[in-house]
Design an enzyme around this catalytic site. Structure first.
Site, PDB file in Angstrom:
ATOM      1  N   HIS A 492      76.547  -0.417  53.293  1.00 32.31           N
ATOM      2  CA  HIS A 492      75.119  -0.114  53.446  1.00 32.31           C
ATOM      3  C   HIS A 492      74.915   1.058  54.422  1.00 32.31           C
ATOM      4  O   HIS A 492      74.280   2.057  54.080  1.00 32.31           O
ATOM      5  CB  HIS A 492      74.382  -1.363  53.950  1.00 32.31           C
ATOM      6  CG  HIS A 492      72.920  -1.147  54.192  1.00 32.31           C
ATOM      7  ND1 HIS A 492      71.958  -1.560  53.312  1.00 32.31           N
ATOM      8  CD2 HIS A 492      72.249  -0.539  55.212  1.00 32.31           C
ATOM      9  CE1 HIS A 492      70.759  -1.229  53.771  1.00 32.31           C
ATOM     10  NE2 HIS A 492      70.919  -0.610  54.928  1.00 32.31           N
ATOM     11  N   GLU A 493      75.457   0.907  55.621  1.00 32.04           N
ATOM     12  CA  GLU A 493      75.251   1.959  56.628  1.00 32.04           C
ATOM     13  C   GLU A 493      75.894   3.260  56.186  1.00 32.04           C
ATOM     14  O   GLU A 493      75.386   4.347  56.467  1.00 32.04           O
ATOM     15  CB  GLU A 493      75.776   1.519  57.993  1.00 32.04           C
ATOM     16  CG  GLU A 493      75.058   0.314  58.593  1.00 32.04           C
ATOM     17  CD  GLU A 493      73.537   0.439  58.594  1.00 32.04           C
ATOM     18  OE1 GLU A 493      73.015   1.576  58.671  1.00 32.04           O
ATOM     19  OE2 GLU A 493      72.858  -0.604  58.499  1.00 32.04           O
ATOM     20  N   HIS A 499      73.600   9.881  52.895  1.00 33.05           N
ATOM     21  CA  HIS A 499      72.274  10.494  52.733  1.00 33.05           C
ATOM     22  C   HIS A 499      72.092  11.607  53.779  1.00 33.05           C
ATOM     23  O   HIS A 499      71.483  12.636  53.515  1.00 33.05           O
ATOM     24  CB  HIS A 499      71.207   9.402  52.905  1.00 33.05           C
ATOM     25  CG  HIS A 499      69.885   9.700  52.277  1.00 33.05           C
ATOM     26  ND1 HIS A 499      68.776   8.919  52.506  1.00 33.05           N
ATOM     27  CD2 HIS A 499      69.472  10.672  51.444  1.00 33.05           C
ATOM     28  CE1 HIS A 499      67.758   9.408  51.832  1.00 33.05           C
ATOM     29  NE2 HIS A 499      68.148  10.467  51.175  1.00 33.05           N
TER      30      HIS A 499
END
Ligand SMILES: [Zn+2]
Length: 709
Positions: A492-493, A499
């Protein structure tokens, strides 16, 4: 003035000058950094450097703003927006480095500076956001935006500036403007206090285990991590459970000592709620009241109305509708799960009513019985180092990037690892900091942050991105073993990280994760899907002792168990999101008592009494320590509609690394930052608008009294 006095005054000036010189000569923030890739020289940065650096950086920033507003020429995109985009660079650097330290390795000195700087920084932001002359220029440009011949990205930058200034209060005048400034400054102080209180409660607590009966049920990996935590807290030779999620959840899952489970659970859910100097209830009340006032000043009835106006969801109703669509089937599923737990307890001769501190414990037993699966069997296959290889591999297969460890760059703690990120052709893309371990000086949770953001306006600026997790470190000489949930968090991180790292925009305003709040979780949650794929697990989930890949049978069981306990998970998440929305839908909080309010709201929702909110109000940092997720905790669910539906595209293509889809994903999402409208970007990637069914299916909530049409 006599000669003696003159001399003395002169000497004072000289001393002052010498001190200033010393501050500037020793202070790394006053010099260009000669480190590799310009990373922060953490080894040379000391707490006392921050205040002078902040002062200089704020003064520079204000001077830059003044030169924009003093410009006699009519506003142009270049003399106003470009100039704004280039302003405040030193301040950004100082604040990002300071933020990295206060979050990941803080101390009393840094915390004191943090408290002192919170109102000063808020005042500084106000001086810019509420600057009438500056806004007049932005407003004038905005009015002529169609005739300015702007590129698509420039048009979006201008639109974002205008929106953000208006939402900060730039259109307010006179008393209202003053009041807004005061409110924002006070909110900054309160949210800093809120997070420091939570950290203090987490830091102070330790459940020390000494006897075999204290340790009953705890498998070797839990004991090893608890022994390590004990060592770090001066309890050498004993075992310590802390309030970090990766310490307490395994304890609640395995401890056969019900009384200790209850004790630990109660401490965990009482963070910030102990009626002592660190109690957050009064702070919450004041925050909620001030947020209402802030919304009212801007013409909104509630803070939720104000917040949601600048999101994909657009209205609190739209967000709430999604939450309720999930809430009812989740409650039904949770009730079924509870019955299973009670049966399990009864089968062991425990005729108890399932209490919240029993849930993890019996859920683990039910999981073992239903799927022949237990955490202790899984964990040896999830080594942190191997899972890091797995995230790098995934990024490589999708986007062609490679990761190369840098051993020779300064870091703020020896556990931090740093990597250079290169693209297919070997060109430098980014620097990536990975800080995976829990420590008393680190706040809880997991997050991504940036030390430098990608942009092209001031030359080719490459990003420096950081990921933080709070994994319990393995004992000395032993690998750190993750739970499957931990591995999910890691992915997730890293999704947020990508991004930031892959960002390829011109303007800082649109860089990386600078997107609408309910879109920002999409790239992070999407990446989680890869950790569940057999292609990844067979390759990287290898036993830490034997090196054997995870057996197919065990893998199948893990995947089959994916919807297990999702009633519980969905209820604990969704209740938090609904309570967040309830706080911020108030029109008056003068008599707010958070404990009572929380209880009443949960009763209204029909909250199962065996389940607690994922974050109770007094430590709900997402919504009270800063603005970020306030009236916005729903964002995770909102983004899950996108990630569940979005990953299906890869499944449908029959290739989890389908090059065509990966290319679109890169172009529309991971490299695009905030340069595109999020829904348009999603549709460009997926070929159609998202549907909610994939989310319900993945959570196993279809066909459980679901109200989906
Ligand atoms: Zn996230």
């Amino acid at each position: 003035m006599g000669p003696v006095t003159a001399l003395a005054a002169d000497a004072t000036i000289q001393v002052a000058q010498a001190e200033t010189d010393k501050v500037t000569s020793d202070n790394p923030f006053f010099h260009k950094w000669n480190t590799r890739f310009g990373v922060p020289p953490y080894d040379a940065i000391k707490p006392e450097h921050f205040k002078p650096a902040y002062e200089k950086a704020m003064a520079d920033h204000l001077a830059e703003i003044k030169s924009i507003t003093d410009n006699k020429d009519a506003p142009t995109f270049a003399n106003t927006i470009d100039a704004l985009e280039k302003s405040g660079q030193m301040l950004g650097t100082v604040a990002r480095v300071f933020g990295s330290l206060t979050a990941s390795n803080t101390n009393d000195q840094l915390q004191k500076i943090q408290r002192e700087m919170a109102p000063v920084m808020a005042a500084h932001s106000n001086a810019i956001n509420l600057n009438a002359a500056l806004f007049a220029r932005i407003d004038a440009l905005y009015a002529q935006r169609d005739s300015l011949k702007l590129t698509k990205e420039q048009a979006r930058v201008l639109e974002r500036y205008h929106t953000e200034f208006v939402r900060a209060g730039a259109k307010l005048e006179g008393k209202d403007r003053e009041r807004m400034a005061t409110v924002l400054q006070r909110l900054a102080v309160l949210s800093t206090q809120f997070s420091q209180n939570v950290l203090a409660d987490e830091k102070e607590y330790k459940l020390v285990l000494t006897s075999e009966s204290d340790l009953a049920g705890l498998p070797e990996f839990v004991r090893a991590a608890a022994a390590q935590a004990a060592k770090e807290r001066g309890e050498d030779g004993k075992y310590v459970i802390t309030l970090s999620r990766s310490s307490i959840e395994p304890f609640l899952t395995f401890s056969a000592n019900r009384a200790l489970r209850e004790q630990a659970w109660k401490a965990w859910v009482a963070r910030g709620d102990n009626g002592d100097a660190q109690d957050n209830n009064a702070i919450i009340k004041e925050i909620v009241q001030l947020r209402i006032e802030r919304a009212n000043l801007l013409g909104y009835k509630t803070f939720a109305d104000y917040k949601l106006a600048d999101t994909m969801a657009k209205t609190p109703q739209a967000a709430t509708d999604l939450l309720l669509q999930v809430w009812e089937p989740a409650k039904v599923r949770a009730a079924e799960e509870k019955d299973d737990l009670a049966k399990m307890a009864a089968s062991e001769g425990q005729n108890i009513e399932i209490a919240p501190w029993d849930w993890y414990y019996y859920a683990e037993k039910v999981r073992k019985a239903k799927y022949d699966l237990n955490e202790e069997e899984i964990k040896p296959y999830f080594q942190l180092d191997k899972m890091m290889e797995a995230v790098f591999f995934t990024a490589n297969q999708l986007f062609g990037v490679t990761f190369h460890e840098l051993k020779d760059v300064p870091r703020y703690h020896p556990d931090v690892k740093v990597y250079e990120v290169k693209d297919k052709s070997g060109q430098h893309v980014a620097v990536f900091y990975s800080d995976n371990f829990a420590r008393p000086s680190k706040r809880s949770g997991a997050w991504m942050s940036s030390l430098r953001e990608q942009e092209k306006l001031s030359g080719k600026v490459t990003p420096i991105i950081m990921n933080n997790n709070n994994f319990a470190k393995g004992a000395e000489g032993q690998p750190t073993l993750l739970s499957f949930d931990d591995a999910n968090t890691l992915f997730h991180e890293f999704g947020h990280g990508l991004h930031g790292m892959l960002s390829n925009v011109t303007y800082p305003q649109l860089s990386g994760t600078s997107v609408l709040r309910d879109f920002v979780e999409f790239p992070a949650q999407l990446l989680e899907h890869w950790v569940e794929q057999p292609e990844i697990l067979q390759r990287f989930a290898v036993h830490y002792k034997t090196g054997e890949p995870i057996p197919k049978a065990l893998l199948d069981k893990i995947l089959a168990a994916q919807t297990f306990n999702q009633g519980f998970a969905t209820v604990s998440f969704t209740s938090s999101a609904l309570v967040d929305m309830a706080y911020h839908s108030l029109t008056d909080a003068k008599d707010l008592d958070p404990d009572t309010f929380e209880r009443k709201e949960l009763a209204k929702l029909g909250m199962p009494k065996e389940i607690v909110m994922r974050h109770r109000s007094p430590h709900f940092s997402h919504i009270f320590s800063g603005d970020g997720y306030s009236a916005g905790y729903y964002s995770y669910m909102w983004a899950e509609v996108l990630d569940a539906d979005g990953f299906d595209a890869f499944t449908e293509a029959g290739n989890i690394f389908d090059p065509k889809l990966a290319k679109k994903l890169y172009e529309e999402i991971y490299s695009a930052g905030g340069s595109k409208d999020p829904m348009e970007a999603y549709i460009a990637f997926r070929g159609r608008a998202p549907k909610v069914e994939a989310l319900l299916r993945n959570r196993g909530l279809l066909g459980t009294g679901s109200r989906v049409n």
